[in-house]
Write a protein that holds these residues in place. Structure first.
Motif, mmCIF file in Angstrom:
data_model
loop_
_atom_site.group_PDB
_atom_site.id
_atom_site.type_symbol
_atom_site.label_atom_id
_atom_site.label_comp_id
_atom_site.label_asym_id
_atom_site.label_seq_id
_atom_site.Cartn_x
_atom_site.Cartn_y
_atom_site.Cartn_z
ATOM 1 N N GLU A 105 2.988 1.235 -13.562
ATOM 2 C CA GLU A 105 3.344 1.315 -12.137
ATOM 3 C C GLU A 105 4.667 2.056 -11.924
ATOM 4 O OE1 GLU A 105 1.879 -1.435 -13.335
ATOM 5 O OE2 GLU A 105 0.421 -2.175 -11.869
ATOM 6 N N TYR A 106 5.639 1.778 -12.781
ATOM 7 C CA TYR A 106 6.932 2.487 -12.661
ATOM 8 C C TYR A 106 6.741 3.991 -12.797
ATOM 9 C CZ TYR A 106 9.798 -1.761 -13.134
ATOM 10 O OH TYR A 106 10.394 -2.966 -12.929
ATOM 11 N N ILE A 107 5.941 4.372 -13.808
ATOM 12 C CA ILE A 107 5.769 5.798 -14.134
ATOM 13 C C ILE A 107 5.272 6.586 -12.935
ATOM 14 C CG2 ILE A 107 4.288 7.362 -15.506
ATOM 15 C CD1 ILE A 107 4.594 5.292 -17.810
ATOM 16 N N PHE A 108 4.451 5.932 -12.091
ATOM 17 C CA PHE A 108 3.895 6.633 -10.926
ATOM 18 C C PHE A 108 4.541 6.163 -9.620
ATOM 19 C CE2 PHE A 108 0.446 6.933 -14.137
ATOM 20 C CZ PHE A 108 0.465 8.315 -14.273
ATOM 21 N N SER A 109 5.670 5.486 -9.722
ATOM 22 C CA SER A 109 6.375 4.965 -8.532
ATOM 23 C C SER A 109 5.413 4.204 -7.629
ATOM 24 C CB SER A 109 7.033 6.102 -7.742
ATOM 25 O OG SER A 109 7.853 6.868 -8.571
ATOM 26 N N ALA A 110 4.545 3.421 -8.234
ATOM 27 C CA ALA A 110 3.515 2.710 -7.464
ATOM 28 C C ALA A 110 3.908 1.259 -7.230
ATOM 29 C CB ALA A 110 2.186 2.771 -8.209
ATOM 30 N N GLY A 111 3.530 0.763 -6.081
ATOM 31 C CA GLY A 111 3.813 -0.622 -5.733
ATOM 32 C C GLY A 111 2.575 -1.493 -5.854
ATOM 33 N N ILE A 112 2.683 -2.653 -5.259
ATOM 34 C CA ILE A 112 1.577 -3.612 -5.287
ATOM 35 C C ILE A 112 0.365 -3.027 -4.562
ATOM 36 C CG2 ILE A 112 0.862 -5.865 -4.389
ATOM 37 C CD1 ILE A 112 3.833 -6.740 -4.854
ATOM 38 N N GLN B 268 8.385 -8.471 -0.080
ATOM 39 C CA GLN B 268 7.712 -9.715 0.336
ATOM 40 C C GLN B 268 6.678 -9.417 1.419
ATOM 41 O OE1 GLN B 268 7.772 -12.617 -1.204
ATOM 42 N NE2 GLN B 268 6.149 -13.168 0.220
ATOM 43 N N ILE B 269 6.950 -8.415 2.239
ATOM 44 C CA ILE B 269 6.014 -8.061 3.316
ATOM 45 C C ILE B 269 4.657 -7.681 2.722
ATOM 46 C CG2 ILE B 269 5.551 -6.399 5.202
ATOM 47 C CD1 ILE B 269 8.669 -6.184 5.441
ATOM 48 N N ILE B 270 4.692 -6.822 1.719
ATOM 49 C CA ILE B 270 3.413 -6.381 1.147
ATOM 50 C C ILE B 270 2.726 -7.516 0.398
ATOM 51 C CG2 ILE B 270 4.232 -5.387 -1.064
ATOM 52 C CD1 ILE B 270 2.316 -3.000 -0.221
ATOM 53 N N LYS B 271 3.535 -8.377 -0.230
ATOM 54 C CA LYS B 271 2.932 -9.532 -0.929
ATOM 55 C C LYS B 271 2.174 -10.416 0.053
ATOM 56 C CE LYS B 271 6.353 -9.828 -4.606
ATOM 57 N NZ LYS B 271 7.796 -9.942 -4.430
ATOM 58 N N SER B 272 2.720 -10.563 1.234
ATOM 59 C CA SER B 272 2.061 -11.450 2.192
ATOM 60 C C SER B 272 0.879 -10.767 2.880
ATOM 61 C CB SER B 272 3.069 -11.962 3.228
ATOM 62 O OG SER B 272 3.651 -10.869 3.889
ATOM 63 N N MET C 1 0.835 -1.200 0.000
ATOM 64 C CA MET C 1 0.000 0.000 0.000
ATOM 65 C C MET C 1 0.874 1.257 0.000
ATOM 66 S SD MET C 1 -3.145 -1.047 0.077
ATOM 67 C CE MET C 1 -3.733 -2.730 0.131
ATOM 68 N N SER C 2 0.249 2.339 -0.344
ATOM 69 C CA SER C 2 0.995 3.588 -0.434
ATOM 70 C C SER C 2 1.490 4.011 0.935
ATOM 71 C CB SER C 2 0.091 4.665 -1.015
ATOM 72 O OG SER C 2 0.754 5.900 -1.021
ATOM 73 N N GLU C 3 2.665 4.675 0.925
ATOM 74 C CA GLU C 3 3.199 5.136 2.200
ATOM 75 C C GLU C 3 2.473 6.390 2.696
ATOM 76 O OE1 GLU C 3 7.339 5.257 1.006
ATOM 77 O OE2 GLU C 3 6.957 3.185 0.453
#
Ligand SMILES: [Zn+2]
Length: 189
Positions: free
Chosen positions: A62-69, A34-38, A1-3
């Motif tokens: 996702e890269y373009i907006f520096s976004a994660g899972i 791995q934390i966010i994946k779990s 999730m977003s910080e």
């Protein structure tokens, strides 16, 4: 999730703008740990934005907006053309997952737009071109054609009564922008 906490349309827009700045400066990558994946199977997904963009391999959403899972609900087709399945996916991302913003992201050097300008497609590719050709007819400038194609995708999204109503209620905002594949910069309209 977003910080950062994203509760409003403004937060979501800011996250996209800031995320792109970080990408351009190569400052930060999205969280794919791995934390966010779990965590994510239990917590479910709550993407803050739906991004509708081109399948072009040089346009990594996702890269373009520096976004994660878990942050972006991404729909990609060549030329970001939108049909029934794409509209259904957008409705799902907004209504059921709570995305605050739908961002149509076009880009320069778009092969789909170029092919539509020359009207040379075969097989199912022609179906994609058929979506683009009517909106660019008579226009010779490629940049203008790319802009017209972005505007058309926005119009297509507004054909969804669900999205139209949610927009009117202030639940979601439709925005658009164009990605420069050389600089990495998104110019928001
Ligand atoms: Zn493209």
């Amino acid at each position: 999730m977003s910080e950062i906490t994203i509760n409003t349309i403004e937060d979501a827009c800011r996250a996209l703008v800031q995320g792109n700045k970080c990408y351009v400066n190569a400052q930060k990558k999205g969280n794919i740990s791995q934390i966010i994946k779990s965590q994510i199977p239990e917590e479910g997904q709550k993407p803050y934005a739906v991004v509708v963009t081109c399948s072009d391999s040089r346009v990594p959403a996702e890269y373009i907006f520096s976004a994660g899972i878990g942050e972006l609900f991404v729909i990609r087709t060549a030329g970001h053309v939108i049909g029934d399945f794409e509209l259904g996916s957008i409705e799902y991302g907004v209504k059921y997952l709570g995305a605050k913003v739908v961002c149509v992201l076009g880009h320069n050097h778009c092969g789909a737009v170029k092919a539509a300008m020359g009207n040379h497609g075969k097989g199912y590719v022609q179906k994609i071109l058929n979506e683009i050709i009517p909106v660019i007819t008579g226009e010779k400038d490629v940049e203008k054609c790319e802009k017209l194609n972005i505007e058309n995708s926005v119009s297509r999204i507004m054909e969804s009564d669900m999205i139209k109503n949610l927009t009117a209620e202030g639940y979601v905002k439709i925005i658009s922008g164009k990605y420069d594949i050389e600089t990495g910069i998104v110019e928001f309209y």
